[in-house]
Design a protein around this motif. Sequence first.
Motif, mmCIF file in Angstrom:
data_model
loop_
_atom_site.group_PDB
_atom_site.id
_atom_site.type_symbol
_atom_site.label_atom_id
_atom_site.label_comp_id
_atom_site.label_asym_id
_atom_site.label_seq_id
_atom_site.Cartn_x
_atom_site.Cartn_y
_atom_site.Cartn_z
ATOM 1 N N GLU A 113 0.772 -1.217 0.607
ATOM 2 C CA GLU A 113 0.362 -0.100 -0.206
ATOM 3 C C GLU A 113 0.848 1.469 -0.041
ATOM 4 O OE1 GLU A 113 -3.691 1.195 2.208
ATOM 5 O OE2 GLU A 113 -2.766 -0.114 2.401
ATOM 6 N N LEU A 114 1.769 1.416 0.626
ATOM 7 C CA LEU A 114 2.426 2.528 1.076
ATOM 8 C C LEU A 114 3.711 2.586 -0.257
ATOM 9 C CD1 LEU A 114 3.722 2.360 4.385
ATOM 10 C CD2 LEU A 114 1.695 3.973 3.494
ATOM 11 N N GLU A 115 4.573 1.367 -0.924
ATOM 12 C CA GLU A 115 5.069 2.082 -1.643
ATOM 13 C C GLU A 115 4.552 1.533 -2.846
ATOM 14 O OE1 GLU A 115 8.731 2.231 -1.110
ATOM 15 O OE2 GLU A 115 7.739 2.611 0.592
ATOM 16 N N PHE A 116 3.496 0.881 -3.651
ATOM 17 C CA PHE A 116 3.066 1.063 -4.508
ATOM 18 C C PHE A 116 1.340 1.612 -4.890
ATOM 19 C CE2 PHE A 116 6.845 -2.327 -3.904
ATOM 20 C CZ PHE A 116 7.106 -2.158 -5.188
ATOM 21 N N GLY A 117 1.115 1.820 -3.653
ATOM 22 C CA GLY A 117 0.008 2.388 -3.682
ATOM 23 C C GLY A 117 -1.720 1.387 -3.820
ATOM 24 N N THR A 137 -7.459 -8.222 -2.757
ATOM 25 C CA THR A 137 -7.176 -9.656 -4.213
ATOM 26 C C THR A 137 -6.127 -9.143 -4.446
ATOM 27 O OG1 THR A 137 -9.501 -9.541 -4.674
ATOM 28 C CG2 THR A 137 -8.180 -10.661 -6.032
ATOM 29 N N ALA A 138 -5.935 -7.600 -4.920
ATOM 30 C CA ALA A 138 -4.849 -7.555 -5.631
ATOM 31 C C ALA A 138 -3.072 -7.461 -4.330
ATOM 32 C CB ALA A 138 -4.695 -5.654 -5.921
ATOM 33 N N SER A 160 7.724 -1.618 -9.541
ATOM 34 C CA SER A 160 6.610 -1.901 -9.551
ATOM 35 C C SER A 160 6.142 -3.171 -8.851
ATOM 36 C CB SER A 160 5.740 -1.835 -10.823
ATOM 37 O OG SER A 160 7.131 -2.987 -12.003
ATOM 38 N N TRP A 161 5.139 -2.832 -9.095
ATOM 39 C CA TRP A 161 4.473 -4.247 -8.541
ATOM 40 C C TRP A 161 4.817 -5.593 -8.602
ATOM 41 C CZ3 TRP A 161 3.322 -5.408 -3.793
ATOM 42 C CH2 TRP A 161 2.398 -6.538 -3.417
ATOM 43 N N ASN A 162 5.225 -5.349 -10.127
ATOM 44 C CA ASN A 162 5.293 -6.598 -11.385
ATOM 45 C C ASN A 162 6.574 -7.486 -10.764
ATOM 46 O OD1 ASN A 162 2.561 -6.605 -12.657
ATOM 47 N ND2 ASN A 162 4.079 -5.530 -14.091
ATOM 48 N N TRP A 163 7.567 -6.604 -10.649
ATOM 49 C CA TRP A 163 8.616 -6.737 -10.197
ATOM 50 C C TRP A 163 8.621 -8.047 -8.193
ATOM 51 C CZ3 TRP A 163 12.773 -8.168 -12.484
ATOM 52 C CH2 TRP A 163 13.061 -7.596 -13.389
ATOM 53 N N VAL A 164 6.859 -7.216 -8.111
ATOM 54 C CA VAL A 164 7.427 -8.005 -6.417
ATOM 55 C C VAL A 164 6.806 -9.435 -7.069
ATOM 56 C CG1 VAL A 164 5.901 -7.622 -4.374
ATOM 57 C CG2 VAL A 164 7.321 -5.853 -5.319
#
Length: 423
Positions: free
Chosen positions: A58-62, A67-68, A119-123
């Motif tokens: 939430e903090l780093e990627f909003g 589910t996300a 990005s969240w894809n890297w996570v």
Amino acid sequence: MYFVTKQESLKNDLCELTENLKVGLRENWKQFTVLVIINAFVGGMIGMERSIFPQFAELEFGIASKTAILSFITAFGFSKAISNYYTGRLANKFGRRNLLLLGWIVAIPIPFILIYASSWNWVIFANVLLGVSQGLTWSSTVVMKIDLVGEKNRGFAMGLNEFAGYFAVGLVAFLTGYIANKYGITPYPFYIGIFISVFGFILTALWAKDTRAFVHIESTTDTTAHLDNVFLETTFKNKTLSAVTQAGLINNLNDGMMWGLLPIVLLSLNYNNESIGIITAIYPTVWGIGQLFTGKMSDHYSKKKMLFWGMLIQGIAILLIPFSSDFYVLASISAILGLGTALVYPTFLSTIAQATSPKQRAESIGTFRLWRDLGYALGAIISGITADIFGIEYAIFLIGGLTIMSSIIIKFRMPEQIKITKD
């Protein structure tokens, strides 16, 4: 002619090697201890994400959607499940130690990816790697310990293995929560992962030894009937194996929910990172310490009863979460959930090991762990979608109800007699 001569030579080398080996915990305590320490490092890699990831998202990627947010657990669960299966399939061919080393090589980039993720894809990619690494490393240490100790202390061995892994999960979950509260959600908590992955690889490379020769020793005296199709028997046909497999899936389904939703619940109750770290750490810590006792219990008491009561206790504890907001009540629920999980976790593995022959054991355990860790993915998907549509409380009620249903399946499907011997 050359091929026959070489085959005979390999056979003679194996026989010469096994003459100096004995199966047993006391006889192999040094190598067993090395594997326990290695598995603590394996567990620590999961603990790195255990208490801080929803807030990290939430903090780093909003990202606010449940589910996300839980998509990282879904990615982890699918990749770990597949990795478990192929680790079991390939353990005899390539060697347990080689697969363990490969698992650590896959683990080393993970904390760096999380630190520098743009990005969240890297996570998500980092958690795919984490799942592959965990499947290779944890499955290998499980099979290696079972190889070493033989039937007498198998439950105790699994208790020690799972204690080391999940105590480390709890300890590192607390440390990352504490560090995040003091220094921020990134990058400092992930420095722990760099230390764990590098030292885990070094320990394995320097001191771990392969255990395939012990399988040959045990096979000479084992009378367990061979399974016609290991995958189908473990999944559906064999009443003992399939009952354990469904319970394993549901156990990790509720663990996936706890991993993703419990920190969100605690954030909604205005707990800080340190308090969230404590509550989320109690569950795997009790789970880990409890296995020191429950693993040994599974060598002497009814495995069926331990599995039934363990799943039932988990289900009841989960159903109590939405009715609680007090720190000490939530901490107590977390401890009760850990106790229920401690009853089943080493018992799953010792039951699978007892019900299969030594030469099929690695594949059967791999199949079980395939379905068990698919529970992470299913738990994240089911609880995330339910939480987004109906609310977190309904997601928790659903998962708690499924856990109680699993205990009922154990009660009525699993026979008391576990081992089926050859005619």
